[in-house]
Design a protein around this motif. Structure first.
Motif, PDB file in Angstrom:
ATOM      1  N   VAL A  56      13.102  -8.412  -3.972  1.00 19.25           N
ATOM      2  CA  VAL A  56      11.661  -8.158  -3.916  1.00 19.25           C
ATOM      3  C   VAL A  56      11.353  -6.858  -4.657  1.00 19.25           C
ATOM      4  CG1 VAL A  56       9.700  -7.685  -2.386  1.00 19.25           C
ATOM      5  CG2 VAL A  56      11.419  -9.406  -1.746  1.00 19.25           C
ATOM      6  N   THR A  57      10.303  -6.868  -5.468  1.00 19.78           N
ATOM      7  CA  THR A  57       9.973  -5.714  -6.283  1.00 19.78           C
ATOM      8  C   THR A  57       9.425  -4.559  -5.445  1.00 19.78           C
ATOM      9  OG1 THR A  57       7.722  -6.497  -6.686  1.00 19.78           O
ATOM     10  CG2 THR A  57       9.430  -7.166  -8.264  1.00 19.78           C
ATOM     11  N   TYR A  58       9.499  -3.378  -6.012  1.00 21.39           N
ATOM     12  CA  TYR A  58       8.953  -2.192  -5.359  1.00 21.39           C
ATOM     13  C   TYR A  58       7.444  -2.338  -5.178  1.00 21.39           C
ATOM     14  CZ  TYR A  58       7.253   2.569  -4.774  1.00 21.39           C
ATOM     15  OH  TYR A  58       6.598   3.686  -4.323  1.00 21.39           O
ATOM     16  N   GLN A  59       6.765  -2.947  -6.176  1.00 21.59           N
ATOM     17  CA  GLN A  59       5.313  -3.118  -6.082  1.00 21.59           C
ATOM     18  C   GLN A  59       4.923  -3.932  -4.849  1.00 21.59           C
ATOM     19  OE1 GLN A  59       7.163  -3.603  -8.758  1.00 21.59           O
ATOM     20  NE2 GLN A  59       6.121  -3.000 -10.659  1.00 21.59           N
ATOM     21  N   ALA A  60       5.681  -5.008  -4.570  1.00 21.43           N
ATOM     22  CA  ALA A  60       5.374  -5.851  -3.412  1.00 21.43           C
ATOM     23  C   ALA A  60       5.605  -5.092  -2.108  1.00 21.43           C
ATOM     24  CB  ALA A  60       6.231  -7.111  -3.447  1.00 21.43           C
ATOM     25  N   LYS A  61       6.693  -4.331  -2.050  1.00 22.86           N
ATOM     26  CA  LYS A  61       6.986  -3.569  -0.834  1.00 22.86           C
ATOM     27  C   LYS A  61       5.953  -2.464  -0.619  1.00 22.86           C
ATOM     28  CE  LYS A  61      11.409  -3.066  -2.018  1.00 22.86           C
ATOM     29  NZ  LYS A  61      12.849  -2.710  -1.965  1.00 22.86           N
ATOM     30  N   ARG A  62       5.523  -1.840  -1.691  1.00 16.66           N
ATOM     31  CA  ARG A  62       4.501  -0.795  -1.571  1.00 16.66           C
ATOM     32  C   ARG A  62       3.182  -1.395  -1.069  1.00 16.66           C
ATOM     33  NH1 ARG A  62       3.039   2.472  -6.928  1.00 16.66           N
ATOM     34  NH2 ARG A  62       2.311   0.374  -7.484  1.00 16.66           N
ATOM     35  N   PHE A  63       2.850  -2.600  -1.540  1.00 13.13           N
ATOM     36  CA  PHE A  63       1.642  -3.276  -1.077  1.00 13.13           C
ATOM     37  C   PHE A  63       1.744  -3.598   0.415  1.00 13.13           C
ATOM     38  CE2 PHE A  63      -0.506  -7.418  -0.327  1.00 13.13           C
ATOM     39  CZ  PHE A  63      -1.816  -6.999  -0.492  1.00 13.13           C
ATOM     40  N   LEU A  64       2.888  -4.129   0.836  1.00 14.79           N
ATOM     41  CA  LEU A  64       3.090  -4.445   2.245  1.00 14.79           C
ATOM     42  C   LEU A  64       2.957  -3.204   3.121  1.00 14.79           C
ATOM     43  CD1 LEU A  64       6.016  -7.006   2.784  1.00 14.79           C
ATOM     44  CD2 LEU A  64       3.648  -7.166   3.553  1.00 14.79           C
ATOM     45  N   ARG A  65       3.459  -2.100   2.623  1.00 16.25           N
ATOM     46  CA  ARG A  65       3.435  -0.858   3.404  1.00 16.25           C
ATOM     47  C   ARG A  65       2.014  -0.406   3.695  1.00 16.25           C
ATOM     48  NH1 ARG A  65       6.643   4.131   0.858  1.00 16.25           N
ATOM     49  NH2 ARG A  65       4.883   3.957  -0.584  1.00 16.25           N
ATOM     50  N   THR A  66       1.068  -0.740   2.825  1.00 15.62           N
ATOM     51  CA  THR A  66      -0.332  -0.341   3.047  1.00 15.62           C
ATOM     52  C   THR A  66      -1.055  -1.279   4.015  1.00 15.62           C
ATOM     53  OG1 THR A  66      -1.143  -1.629   1.154  1.00 15.62           O
ATOM     54  CG2 THR A  66      -0.469   0.651   0.731  1.00 15.62           C
ATOM     55  N   ILE A  67      -0.514  -2.483   4.204  1.00 15.39           N
ATOM     56  CA  ILE A  67      -1.128  -3.449   5.119  1.00 15.39           C
ATOM     57  C   ILE A  67      -0.519  -3.359   6.510  1.00 15.39           C
ATOM     58  CG2 ILE A  67      -1.278  -5.915   5.646  1.00 15.39           C
ATOM     59  CD1 ILE A  67      -1.876  -6.503   2.838  1.00 15.39           C
ATOM     60  N   LEU A  68       0.813  -3.249   6.581  1.00 12.28           N
ATOM     61  CA  LEU A  68       1.492  -3.247   7.873  1.00 12.28           C
ATOM     62  C   LEU A  68       1.533  -1.836   8.452  1.00 12.28           C
ATOM     63  CD1 LEU A  68       4.335  -5.827   7.161  1.00 12.28           C
ATOM     64  CD2 LEU A  68       2.137  -6.179   8.320  1.00 12.28           C
ATOM     65  N   VAL A  69       0.346  -1.296   8.677  1.00 11.27           N
ATOM     66  CA  VAL A  69       0.159   0.020   9.286  1.00 11.27           C
ATOM     67  C   VAL A  69      -0.308  -0.218  10.719  1.00 11.27           C
ATOM     68  CG1 VAL A  69      -1.160   2.168   9.194  1.00 11.27           C
ATOM     69  CG2 VAL A  69      -0.429   1.058   7.077  1.00 11.27           C
ATOM     70  N   ARG A  70       0.359   0.385  11.679  1.00  8.91           N
ATOM     71  CA  ARG A  70       0.065   0.084  13.085  1.00  8.91           C
ATOM     72  C   ARG A  70      -1.336   0.519  13.500  1.00  8.91           C
ATOM     73  NH1 ARG A  70       4.473  -1.594  16.013  1.00  8.91           N
ATOM     74  NH2 ARG A  70       3.431  -1.065  17.969  1.00  8.91           N
ATOM     75  N   ASP A  71      -1.840   1.579  12.927  1.00  2.00           N
ATOM     76  CA  ASP A  71      -3.192   2.043  13.244  1.00  2.00           C
ATOM     77  C   ASP A  71      -4.206   1.235  12.443  1.00  2.00           C
ATOM     78  OD1 ASP A  71      -5.549   3.334  13.786  1.00  2.00           O
ATOM     79  OD2 ASP A  71      -5.024   5.171  12.692  1.00  2.00           O
ATOM     80  N   PRO A  72      -5.064   0.426  13.077  1.00  2.00           N
ATOM     81  CA  PRO A  72      -6.008  -0.407  12.325  1.00  2.00           C
ATOM     82  C   PRO A  72      -6.990   0.405  11.480  1.00  2.00           C
ATOM     83  CG  PRO A  72      -6.517  -0.446  14.676  1.00  2.00           C
ATOM     84  CD  PRO A  72      -5.187   0.222  14.534  1.00  2.00           C
ATOM     85  N   GLU A  73      -7.293   1.643  11.906  1.00  2.00           N
ATOM     86  CA  GLU A  73      -8.207   2.482  11.133  1.00  2.00           C
ATOM     87  C   GLU A  73      -7.604   2.904   9.798  1.00  2.00           C
ATOM     88  OE1 GLU A  73     -11.321   3.269  11.823  1.00  2.00           O
ATOM     89  OE2 GLU A  73     -11.333   2.139  13.703  1.00  2.00           O
ATOM     90  N   SER A  74      -6.266   2.977   9.750  1.00  2.00           N
ATOM     91  CA  SER A  74      -5.586   3.406   8.524  1.00  2.00           C
ATOM     92  C   SER A  74      -5.091   2.231   7.692  1.00  2.00           C
ATOM     93  CB  SER A  74      -4.384   4.300   8.883  1.00  2.00           C
ATOM     94  OG  SER A  74      -4.795   5.409   9.658  1.00  2.00           O
ATOM     95  N   ARG A  75      -5.233   1.053   8.210  1.00  2.00           N
ATOM     96  CA  ARG A  75      -4.750  -0.155   7.523  1.00  2.00           C
ATOM     97  C   ARG A  75      -5.646  -0.473   6.327  1.00  2.00           C
ATOM     98  NH1 ARG A  75      -4.506  -4.167  11.993  1.00  2.00           N
ATOM     99  NH2 ARG A  75      -2.998  -2.637  12.770  1.00  2.00           N
ATOM    100  N   LEU A  76      -5.049  -0.974   5.269  1.00  4.41           N
ATOM    101  CA  LEU A  76      -5.811  -1.382   4.095  1.00  4.41           C
ATOM    102  C   LEU A  76      -6.787  -2.490   4.477  1.00  4.41           C
ATOM    103  CD1 LEU A  76      -5.871  -0.790   0.988  1.00  4.41           C
ATOM    104  CD2 LEU A  76      -4.383  -2.797   0.712  1.00  4.41           C
TER     105      LEU A  76
END
Length: 326
Positions: free
Chosen positions: A270-290
């Motif tokens: 899996v590319t770094y771009q895909a993992k970086r995208f996932l990291r912005t979505i799978l944030v436990r705080d909903p206020e900080s989630r993309l």
């Protein structure tokens, strides 16, 4: 065609007058073929038109011994929500029929199976495939949210593929848990049973927000890229459903940030771009989630082109998962 006019006369409109059509004989119009899905309180059956046997539909069959004149029973609520939506990545509702004690929510037949079944049947599977599918799902979620609708049950089983062909598109189904938010509210206080793809705030018994749907999209993409979800619990034979939910809740509450840099991920291709995208979505705080809009505008989703590698190991995992679920 004749069956089109029949549908127009028999199907339920979204007003109180809809309840006056309950005498329509569903089985005078449709012939059952086979069961294609099962839920907690319903089954999904493939039917063909008697007047046009080459055209088929899917019908969610629900037990409804008592119907509300105000259209507040669950199948009617789901039909009302679906009738508000018109998007290429959301299943189309054709109508709702009653034959006491059952009601039949009739929808377009999606022949490609759920997204895991579809990918498992592919000869080859690339990261760009996952990127296209999640882009389609996010587009549908953004549209739903613009209509003040929260789905609340997004998971791979509720993502169906339109056909078995290579160019099939993803479509969201099953709006049985969906709700319409009122006024300027973007949250709902009504509880929903948490599942594997539910956001952390749901396990914490907080309100369901738009960002909760986004987390579920992130977990779907996580599974499409690596072949599993980050938190799960093994089934115990004879265990009550509420006990399993309790163990899942505890596991989710104890889980830390989603790890995208483990050996498994490093060896996945899996590319770094895909993992970086996932990291912005799978944030436990909903206020900080993309947000869903931010996700659609992100470079990973909006970028055109064929970057991304073949996900051989993930493809094998998804095939094994599909076989185990049958």
């Amino acid at each position: 065609m004749e069956h089109r006019s029949l549908f127009k006369r028999a199907s339920i409109s979204l007003t109180r007058t809809a309840t006056q059509s309950r005498g329509t004989q569903f089985h005078d119009m449709f012939e059952p073929c086979d069961t294609i899905g099962r839920g907690r309180t319903n089954i999904v059956v493939r039917y063909r038109y008697l007047k046009c046997p080459f055209e088929e539909v899917a019908a969610k069959v629900c037990y409804c011994p008592k119907l509300s004149d105000e259209g507040t029973n669950q199948p009617e609520v789901e039909a009302n929500i679906l009738k508000k939506l018109s998007h290429q990545n959301i299943v189309r509702c054709q109508g709702i029929y009653y034959e006491n004690p059952h009601c039949y929510l009739v929808m377009d037949l999606l022949a490609g199976g759920n997204i895991i079944e579809y990918i498992s049947a592919k000869h080859r599977y690339k990261e760009q495939d996952a990127r296209r599918y999640i882009g389609e799902i996010l587009s549908a979620v953004a549209y739903m949210h613009s209509k003040k609708i929260l789905h609340r049950a997004l998971d791979p089983e509720n993502i169906m593929m339109s056909t078995t062909q290579e160019d099939a598109i993803a479509k969201i189904i099953d709006f049985g848990c969906a709700v319409v938010t009122s006024g300027r509210r973007r949250t709902v206080a009504t509880k929903v049973n948490p599942g594997l793809y539910s956001a952390p705030e749901i396990f914490e018994r907080k309100e369901y927000v738009r960002a909760s749907d986004v987390w579920s999209c992130g977990l779907i993409l996580y599974e499409l890229l690596i072949g599993s979800v980050p938190v799960t619990v093994d089934k115990v034979e004879g265990e009550k459903e509420e006990d399993q939910e309790s163990r899942l809740r505890q596991a989710m509450l104890n889980a830390g940030p989603v790890d995208l840099w483990s050996t498994e991920w490093q060896e996945s291709g899996v590319t770094y771009q895909a993992k970086r995208f996932l990291r912005t979505i799978l944030v436990r705080d909903p206020e900080s989630r993309l947000t869903v809009t931010g996700a659609l505008q992100s470079q990973h989703i909006s970028r055109r082109g064929a970057y991304g590698t073949f996900l051989h190991e993930t493809h094998l995992k998804l095939k094994r998962s599909d076989e185990a679920s049958r």
